[in-house]
Design an enzyme around this catalytic site. Structure first.
Site, mmCIF file in Angstrom:
data_model
loop_
_atom_site.group_PDB
_atom_site.id
_atom_site.type_symbol
_atom_site.label_atom_id
_atom_site.label_comp_id
_atom_site.label_asym_id
_atom_site.label_seq_id
_atom_site.Cartn_x
_atom_site.Cartn_y
_atom_site.Cartn_z
ATOM 1 N N GLY A 110 17.467 -27.178 5.888
ATOM 2 C CA GLY A 110 17.602 -25.986 5.047
ATOM 3 C C GLY A 110 18.880 -25.987 4.225
ATOM 4 N N GLU A 133 13.950 -32.712 9.427
ATOM 5 C CA GLU A 133 12.974 -31.864 10.129
ATOM 6 C C GLU A 133 11.919 -32.671 10.866
ATOM 7 O OE1 GLU A 133 14.207 -31.237 7.111
ATOM 8 O OE2 GLU A 133 14.364 -29.067 6.748
#
Ligand code: HXC
Length: 259
Positions: A110, A133
């Site tokens: 993020g 991720e």
């Protein structure tokens, strides 16, 4: 407005938003996303602000969404819990002023996706980028699978997203993920220099140029060209257009008023 997870400083028309959770490498939790969304609205509407810098300070940009907050989410929690990040990133992306990501150290997950909603990215030579991720059993869920391929092409984006590997600042520059790499001790100065260069231009022209590019990227070429033409024509209604062209003819620097 009072914020707890970010610092906001406004000086000489330049607003600097600094992520401020150093104990967890600026991991982005729900509160950070909410505050980033709120500050984007605030700075976008503040006429004293001509450009915005988003940074994590001189050690780390952000190590991604807060894994401890995400670890036990149900699918429904993730769907609902994703809203603050989408709100924040969409509000940052649509600040009608230049927004610069100023990146030292890790910009992961993020955190990397946050840099992608900024207009330009300046990296310190200490910066490392990655979308790890996949190593957590998920995928980049704050726009990474959409914005990264649009910026650097699908092939390189897939390599980064499928591997979860990090790349350094020079590689990020080579693939077009960042605009510029500077020595770490000059990051703040170089970022301010760029922000001031943008801020010296006419605010309405900047706003419409940003809109023409961003809206145009969502259209086919012909619609984009027509939209550009509307933005271009509208600028002939501004004081700044008269001033900019008069200044050129009179061989002096323009004095833009943002009107
Ligand atoms: C929560 C984090 C964190 C994170 C680091 N920390 N990253 N906490 N969420 N994303 C915490 C650590 O738990 C630790 O706290 C402290 O910060 C320092 O981190 P260390 O791991 O001890 O530092 P280091 O050994 O230098 O390693 C740095 C690192 C590593 C390589 C950046 O921390 C790391 O791999 N972090 C996770 C990166 C990641 O996977 N990001 C993607 C997240 S998913 P304690 O208290 O334990 O000492 C994502 C999805 C986006 O971003 C979707 C949005 C909705």
């Amino acid at each position: 407005m009072a914020y707890e997870t970010i610092l906001v400083d406004i000086a000489d028309g330049i607003a600097t938003v600094t992520l401020n959770r150093p104990e967890v490498l600026n991991a982005l939790n729900g509160q950070v996303f909410n505050e980033l969304g709120d500050v984007a609205l605030e700075l976008g509407a503040d006429p004293s602000v001509q450009a915005v810098i988003i940074t994590g300070g001189d050690k780390v940009f952000a190590a991604g969404a807060d894994i401890k907050q995400m670890a036990n989410l149900s699918a429904v929690d993730a769907a609902i819990g994703g809203r603050p990040s989408h709100r924040a990133f969409s509000l940052i992306e649509t600040i009608p002023k230049p927004v610069i990501a100023s990146i030292a150290g890790f910009a992961l997950g993020g955190g990397c996706e946050l840099t992608l909603v900024c207009d330009v990215r300046i990296a310190a030579d200490s910066a490392q980028f990655g979308l790890p991720e996949i190593k957590l059993g998920i995928l980049p869920g704050a726009g990474g699978t959409q914005r990264l391929p649009r910026l650097i092409g699908a092939g390189k984006a897939k390599e980064l997203i499928f591997s979860g590997d990090f790349i350094n600042a020079d590689e990020a520059l080579r693939v077009g993920l960042v605009n510029k790499v500077v020595p770490a001790d000059q990051l703040r100065e170089e970022t301010l220099k760029m922000a001031k260069r943008f801020a010296a231009r006419g605010a309405v022209a900047l706003r419409l140029a940003k809109s023409a590019i961003d809206e145009g990227l969502r259209m086919d070429l012909e619609a984009g060209i027509q939209y550009e033409h509307k933005c271009f024509s509208l600028l002939f209604a501004t004081v700044d257009q008269k001033e900019g062209m008069r200044a050129f003819i009179e061989k002096r620097p323009p004095d833009f008023k943002g009107q």
